[in-house]
Each structure stands twice: as structure tokens, then as C-alpha cells.
Design an enzyme around this catalytic site. Structure first.
Site, PDB file in Angstrom:
ATOM      1  CE1 TYR A  53      -3.369  -2.658   0.111  1.00  0.00           C
ATOM      2  CE2 TYR A  53      -3.830  -2.110   2.389  1.00  0.00           C
ATOM      3  CZ  TYR A  53      -4.101  -2.841   1.268  1.00  0.00           C
ATOM      4  OH  TYR A  53      -5.135  -3.754   1.292  1.00  0.00           O
ATOM      5  CB  SER A 238     -14.263  -4.379  -1.784  1.00  0.00           C
ATOM      6  OG  SER A 238     -12.983  -4.047  -2.234  1.00  0.00           O
ATOM      7  CG  LEU A 240     -19.386   0.918   1.290  1.00  0.00           C
ATOM      8  CD1 LEU A 240     -19.082   2.364   1.667  1.00  0.00           C
ATOM      9  CD2 LEU A 240     -20.891   0.685   1.273  1.00  0.00           C
ATOM     10  CG  PHE A 242     -13.559  -0.683  -5.915  1.00  0.00           C
ATOM     11  CD1 PHE A 242     -12.888  -1.247  -4.849  1.00  0.00           C
ATOM     12  CD2 PHE A 242     -13.283  -1.168  -7.187  1.00  0.00           C
ATOM     13  CE1 PHE A 242     -11.965  -2.266  -5.034  1.00  0.00           C
ATOM     14  CE2 PHE A 242     -12.361  -2.186  -7.384  1.00  0.00           C
ATOM     15  CZ  PHE A 242     -11.708  -2.738  -6.310  1.00  0.00           C
ATOM     16  N   GLY A 243     -16.931   1.881  -3.363  1.00  0.00           N
ATOM     17  CA  GLY A 243     -17.814   3.041  -3.250  1.00  0.00           C
ATOM     18  C   GLY A 243     -18.993   3.008  -4.191  1.00  0.00           C
ATOM     19  CG  LEU A 245     -22.697  -1.671  -3.212  1.00  0.00           C
ATOM     20  CD1 LEU A 245     -22.161  -2.727  -2.252  1.00  0.00           C
ATOM     21  CD2 LEU A 245     -24.091  -2.043  -3.707  1.00  0.00           C
ATOM     22  N   GLY A 247     -23.923   4.645  -4.646  1.00  0.00           N
ATOM     23  CA  GLY A 247     -24.706   5.208  -5.742  1.00  0.00           C
ATOM     24  C   GLY A 247     -24.059   6.390  -6.425  1.00  0.00           C
ATOM     25  CE  LYS A 248     -17.695   7.239  -4.383  1.00  0.00           C
ATOM     26  NZ  LYS A 248     -16.731   7.772  -3.392  1.00  0.00           N
TER      27      LYS A 248
END
Length: 350
Positions: A53, A238, A240, A242-243, A245, A247-248
Site C-alpha cells: 500500500y 470492499s 462498498l 469501491f464506493g 454501492l 450510488g455516486k
């Protein structure tokens, strides 16, 4: 914040684990410090990192995330109050900027690399030990990172699992790590490690870190039973997607500084089927006056096979919202609606 013992270990971890892979790329050290301070104030005592990372992985930033965590623990003087999980990289030619002196063009998971990796991680983290040390992905050719259609290699030159397990056991004996975990592993791999540990009197894995979210519930197919029966619970990454979920990203939206906007490599949770499923989950959340991201996290939080749910954020607003999911209980009607969506769009992003 709920705490639970992680598998057969003595690690009493928070229900939510703070993921760190954006620190050193999308987040500065100051922002990471703010995230860690807030997370601890909300009862989170478990941080997950890795030697590779931040992501996307590249030579210029490799190890920066562990360095940031080490600087924070040194400044706060709180090493004993937090549980640190890290990982040794798996086999991959795209990671050949790590330990090139030990590898022939690609990283390997073998005794030599494990020993070298732990010492560099300890130095960056400014600590004498890591609480949970994980194999980031297998040395052998198998399915992970969304790959389907297993193809068995005609020639298998992968490291024997007993060598890997023995090397990890040696690190425990040396006091450099407390427990071992797996990541991106298959049911066969998990059960083989457990069997070898039992046969040879070696420490068995206490967790398995794999993806799990509303778009990818494949963990339920084979690994869930293994996790429960063998007491090797899931560290869900994960959650979400990668975000996605949240909705963005619906309708082709690409918010400024968001992961999918910045890095075109993160396509695992995109596509028409994913969009359709996310839209349906958004409707469920809206009809029940729920935040879509919190609903998705709360679904993960309630699973019987879960050890801890690894959340991540690039902003404090996201972090506060994600942590609030720990107190959200989904009622039967919401769960019924979620299952209906899952039946219509089952695992669109394995």
C-alpha cells in the site's frame, strides 16, 4: 463499538476495521492521522494495511501507508491500544518493484520473502510485532481478484503451503507476529492450511480477508461454511464495492477525486449488471429512508461468518457515515427486499 474475538485468537477486534490503502496516495499523512484519531474515538481498535500500500501500487509510494501508521503510533504513543494487521504480497509480475533481489521478475510467497517482508514492515510501522500477518494472495495459480473459470496449470511451481505456514510459524516463535491470516484465498486453500496446521502442530489461520458486498456474495457459496466450522472468520474487504454501492457512480457520474475517477484500473464493480443492481439497492434504501452506503455496510455487519468489516474512506464525512453503520440494524422487510434484488442480480461482480 462491538468487539469480538477473532477466530481462535486472543485478538478482541472491533466490528469495523479501518482500511488504509488510500493513505500516501489519495490521502496525506495529516488526513490519515485525523481518520485514525476519529476511528479510535469511536471505538475502532483494528487497522488493516499491507506492505504494497497505497494503491494503485507503484515503486514511488510503496510502503508509505505502513510508514504513516508507524508515525501515528509513535506520535500518539498508543501501540498497545490498537491491533495492526498487515500483509506480505503474493506472486505477481506487476509487483516486481518489491524485493527484486530475491525474485526472478515477480514476487513470491516463500520463506525467504516472508522473512524479508516482515522486517521491512516492522521498520516502517516502528513496532516490534504485528498482531495479524496475512498472505495477501496465493503463490499458486488459482482464482482471485474476480477471476472465474479455474484453469489448473500443467506444471505447478508454486511454493508448498507447508513451507509458507512453517515460515509464518517461525515469525510467531520469534515474536515478530502474533497470529496469521489468509487473504484472497479459496475454500481448498483455507481447508488445506487448516489441515496442515493440525497435522504438523503449527498455528492455524485465524481469519480470511476476502471481498464481500451486495454485488459480490460469492463468499457464501463455499467459504462461509468453512469460516464458521473452522473458526476462521471473514475480514470483509470492499464492503462498498469501491464506493459503487453508495450510488455516486450511477448514470456514468465520476465525482471529483473519487477512486473510479482517478484510476481507470478499478473496474471490478462496474458494468450494466452492476449499475442495475445498484439502482435497485438504492431504491430499497430510499423507500426505507436509509443511507444506501450504511445499508450496504449493515448487511455485511450482520453476517454470522464475519470477524470484522473493513471500511475505508478518503474524507471525514465518508468515514463518519461508514462508522455510523455499526449501530444500524436492518429489519426483516429491508432484508427481504435485499434478497429479492440479489435473486434478480446475483453476484454481478464476483
Amino acid at each position: 463499538m462491538e468487539k469480538r474475538l477473532l477466530g481462535t485468537s486472543d485478538l478482541n477486534v472491533s466490528l469495523l476495521c479501518l482500511g488504509t490503502m488510500t493513505w500516501g496516495e489519495q490521502n496525506t499523512q495529516a488526513e490519515a492521522f485525523e481518520q485514525m484519531d476519529y476511528a479510535v474515538s469511536e471505538g475502532i481498535n483494528f487497522f488493516d494495511t499491507a506492505e504494497m500500500y497505497p494503491v494503485p501500487p507503484k515503486p514511488e509510494t510503496q510502503g508509505a501507508t505502513e510508514t504513516i501508521i508507524g508515525n501515528w503510533m509513535a506520535e500518539r504513543g498508543n501501540r498497545e491500544q490498537v491491533i495492526i494487521a498487515s500483509k506480505v504480497v503474493g506472486r505477481a509480475p506487476w509487483m516486481n518493484h518489491i524485493r527484486t533481489d530475491l525474485n526472478d521478475g515477480e514476487t513470491r510467497v516463500n520463506a525467504a520473502n516472508i522473512i524479508a517482508a516482515i522486517d521491512t514492515s516492522l521498520a516502517r510501522l516502528q513496532t516490534d510485532y504485528i498482531d495479524l500477518y496475512q498472505i495477501h494472495w496465493p503463490d499458486r495459480q488459482t482464482n482471485y481478484f474476480g477471476q472465474l473459470g479455474y484453469q489448473h496449470p500443467e506444471e505447478d511451481d508454486s511454493t508448498e503451503l507447508l513451507e509458507i505456514l512453517s515460515a509464518m510459524a517461525d515469525l510467531i516463535k520469534a515474536g515478530k507476529i502474533r497470529h496469521i491470516g489468509l487473504s484472497n484465498e479459496t475454500p481448498w486453500g483455507l481447508m488445506r492450511y487448516v489441515a496442515l496446521a493440525e497435522k504438523h502442530g503449527l498455528p492455524k489461520p485465524v481469519s480470511i480477508q476476502n471481498p464481500y458486498n451486495l454485488l459480490n456474495r460469492t463468499f457464501e457459496v463455499g467459504l462461509a461454511e468453512c469460516a464458521i466450522r473452522e473458526q476462521v472468520p471473514l475480514l470483509a474487504y470492499s464492503p462498498l464495492a469501491f464506493g459503487v454501492l453508495s450510488g455516486k457512480y450511477l448514470n456514468g457520474a465520476r465525482p471529483e477525486n473519487a477512486r473510479l475517477t482517478l484510476f481507470d484500473r478499478f473496474i471490478r464493480y462496474t458494468g450494466n449488471e452492476a449499475d442495475a443492481a445498484v439502482s435497485a439497492y438504492m431504491d430499497v434504501a430510499k423507500e426505507n429512508q436509509l443511507d444506501a452506503a450504511q445499508m450496504a455496510l449493515a448487511f455485511v455487519n450482520r453476517q454470522q461468518f464475519l470477524g470484522s468489516n473493513i471500511i475505508g474512506a478518503t474524507t471525514m464525512e465518508q468515514l463518519k457515515s461508514n462508522i455510523a453503520s455499526a449501530s444500524l440494524a436492518l429489519d426483516k422487510d429491508v432484508l427481504k427486499r435485499i434478497e429479492a434484488v440479489h435473486q434478480q442480480w446475483s453476484n454481478p461482480c464476483p
